[in-house]
Write a protein that holds these residues in place. Structure first.
Motif, mmCIF file in Angstrom:
data_model
loop_
_atom_site.group_PDB
_atom_site.id
_atom_site.type_symbol
_atom_site.label_atom_id
_atom_site.label_comp_id
_atom_site.label_asym_id
_atom_site.label_seq_id
_atom_site.Cartn_x
_atom_site.Cartn_y
_atom_site.Cartn_z
ATOM 1 N N GLY A 68 -2.174 -2.826 8.220
ATOM 2 C CA GLY A 68 -3.016 -4.089 8.731
ATOM 3 C C GLY A 68 -4.176 -4.505 7.913
ATOM 4 O O GLY A 68 -4.684 -5.663 8.176
ATOM 5 N N GLY A 70 -4.124 -5.598 5.058
ATOM 6 C CA GLY A 70 -3.707 -6.914 4.147
ATOM 7 C C GLY A 70 -3.419 -6.476 2.733
ATOM 8 O O GLY A 70 -3.327 -7.455 2.003
ATOM 9 N N LYS A 71 -2.816 -5.180 2.740
ATOM 10 C CA LYS A 71 -2.188 -5.057 1.222
ATOM 11 C C LYS A 71 -1.237 -5.828 0.850
ATOM 12 O O LYS A 71 -1.037 -6.373 -0.337
ATOM 13 N N SER A 72 -0.358 -6.088 1.616
ATOM 14 C CA SER A 72 1.173 -6.834 1.017
ATOM 15 C C SER A 72 0.761 -8.213 0.925
ATOM 16 O O SER A 72 0.928 -8.530 -0.007
ATOM 17 N N SER A 73 -0.010 -8.820 1.650
ATOM 18 C CA SER A 73 -0.722 -10.067 1.669
ATOM 19 C C SER A 73 -1.411 -10.147 0.407
ATOM 20 O O SER A 73 -1.394 -11.119 -0.538
ATOM 21 N N ARG A 111 8.297 -7.628 3.067
ATOM 22 C CA ARG A 111 7.049 -7.517 2.703
ATOM 23 C C ARG A 111 7.003 -8.336 1.334
ATOM 24 O O ARG A 111 8.125 -8.251 0.566
ATOM 25 N N LYS A 205 -9.540 -10.319 4.241
ATOM 26 C CA LYS A 205 -9.557 -11.350 5.245
ATOM 27 C C LYS A 205 -11.039 -11.994 5.242
ATOM 28 O O LYS A 205 -11.339 -12.035 6.349
ATOM 29 N N ASP A 207 -12.307 -14.777 5.502
ATOM 30 C CA ASP A 207 -12.204 -16.257 5.681
ATOM 31 C C ASP A 207 -12.512 -16.318 7.123
ATOM 32 O O ASP A 207 -12.822 -15.759 7.898
ATOM 33 N N ALA A 244 -6.685 -13.264 0.937
ATOM 34 C CA ALA A 244 -5.340 -13.618 0.443
ATOM 35 C C ALA A 244 -4.932 -15.078 1.037
ATOM 36 O O ALA A 244 -4.332 -15.688 0.318
ATOM 37 N N LEU A 245 -5.271 -15.218 2.287
ATOM 38 C CA LEU A 245 -4.825 -16.536 2.996
ATOM 39 C C LEU A 245 -5.683 -17.648 2.299
ATOM 40 O O LEU A 245 -4.716 -18.543 2.081
#
Ligand code: GDP
Length: 333
Positions: A68, A70-73, A111, A205, A207, A244-245
């Motif tokens: 959760g 945010g590794k894959s993102s 993913r 994250k 952001d 990442a977002l």
């Protein structure tokens, strides 16, 4: 291509396929490494012996963080960023899905979808399933194959909850720890030992409403890492924020990695670390070999269960049990 029994090809076909960057063959070769069949493992080792001279040129990066975080993102955006710079990227995701639950922490969800479709990326989730020592060897071997297939950056992703990070740290050049801000005590959820290994900590994250908390967390981690690791005269771990977002900080992290690589190549530590890792690889192969030979030894077949049951019932001590079994193998040598 000659077809062998059980869908196996001759070694040279695998070698040629890997060296020409054929991903299907690369994938099949990694399957041989992960196979529980000794014959497959032996074939994999033969392949590795052949491709070894073509390995060693990639930048090997360990990325870890709790589910959760945010590794894959992150890897998706990071991957696209470096592919746009002209690199080829392989991602080996170690999924510590337990044999007990049969579940998977990395999840079955697709993913890194964009990255997976990119022709310069290769993503391979692998379930650890077995022993930790095995994870180390198998991951290292898969990494070698990816290098021989022409990938110049290789990410090994783990979930930061177990011991596999320690093993991965013995394989990679650079260790990136992803952390979340605003999750209560900033240091919770991740083991101190994992922080000690980090060459860079990125607060993910960063952001929207989370931006301010992320900057605050970054400062706290900067202090914490100094307390844990002290001041180093070679490399002071960097602490940064990223999103990442919003695609913020991704390029900066790549630059940090590049700086690390340049610095360590120039001061000679790169070579020293790689040679130490090679020695570790050899030792861990010996450990694996001894263990597997021990447990699979035909002499032990019946006696093992018998002694195990006696230890379970408390009839003999574990030390005595181990000694009896070892003595049995030593007899008649
Ligand atoms: P993993 O389990 O560590 O691989 O984490 P994921 O990449 O699957 O992300 C977990 C959740 O966090 C998902 O719902 C993502 O959409 C969200 N997420 C990931 N990166 C960011 C980010 O940079 N900003 C925000 N706001 N959410 C993110």
């Amino acid at each position: 291509m000659t077809y062998l029994k059980k869908n196996r090809y001759p070694t040279e076909d695998y070698v040629a396929g890997i060296l020409s960057g054929n991903r299907v063959i690369l994938s099949q070769s990694i399957t041989l490494i992960e196979s529980k069949l000794i014959q497959d493992n032996l074939l994999a080792h033969e392949i590795i012996e052949h491709i070894l001279p073509k390995t060693g040129k990639s930048i090997r990066i360990g990325i870890t963080g709790v589910p959760g975080v945010g590794k894959s993102s992150f890897i998706e955006k990071f991957g696209i960023h470096i592919i746009n710079l002209g690199y080829k990227l392989a991602v080996l995701a170690i999924d510590p899905s337990s044999q007990k639950s049969g579940g998977s922490i990395l999840g079955d969800k697709t993913r890194m979808e964009t990255l997976a479709k990119n022709e310069n990326a290769f993503i391979r989730p692998s379930s650890t399933g077995g022993t930790l020592g095995g994870v180390g060897n198998k991951t290292r071997e898969a990494l070698m194959l990816c290098e021989a297939a022409g990938f110049d950056v290789i990410i090994i992703e783990t979930v930061g909850v177990g011991q596999s990070e320690v093993i991965v740290n013995q394989i990679v050049d650079f260790f990136l720890l992803l952390m979340l801000a605003g999750a209560g005590d900033e240091l919770q959820g991740i083991k101190k030992g994992i922080m000690e290994m980090a060459d860079c900590i990125a607060i993910t994250k960063a952001d929207g409403q989370n931006k301010y908390a992320s900057i605050k967390a970054m400062q706290e981690f900067q202090n914490a890492i100094q307390l844990i690791k002290g001041i180093s005269d070679t490399w002071q771990p960097k602490v940064v924020t990223c999103s990442a977002l919003e695609e913020i900080g991704i390029g900066d992290i790549w630059q940090i990695i590049k700086n690390y690589v340049d610095l360590h190549k120039n001061n000679g530590l790169w070579k020293i670390k790689r040679s130490q890792q090679n020695v570790e690889w050899m030792k861990s192969n010996i450990d694996n070999y001894l263990q597997e030979n021990f447990y699979r030894h035909p002499k032990l077949k019946e006696t093992f269960n018998n002694i195990e049951a006696r230890v379970r019932k408390g009839e003999i001590t574990p030390l005595k049990g181990a000694k009896n079994l070892i003595d049995l193998l030593e007899e008649g040598k």
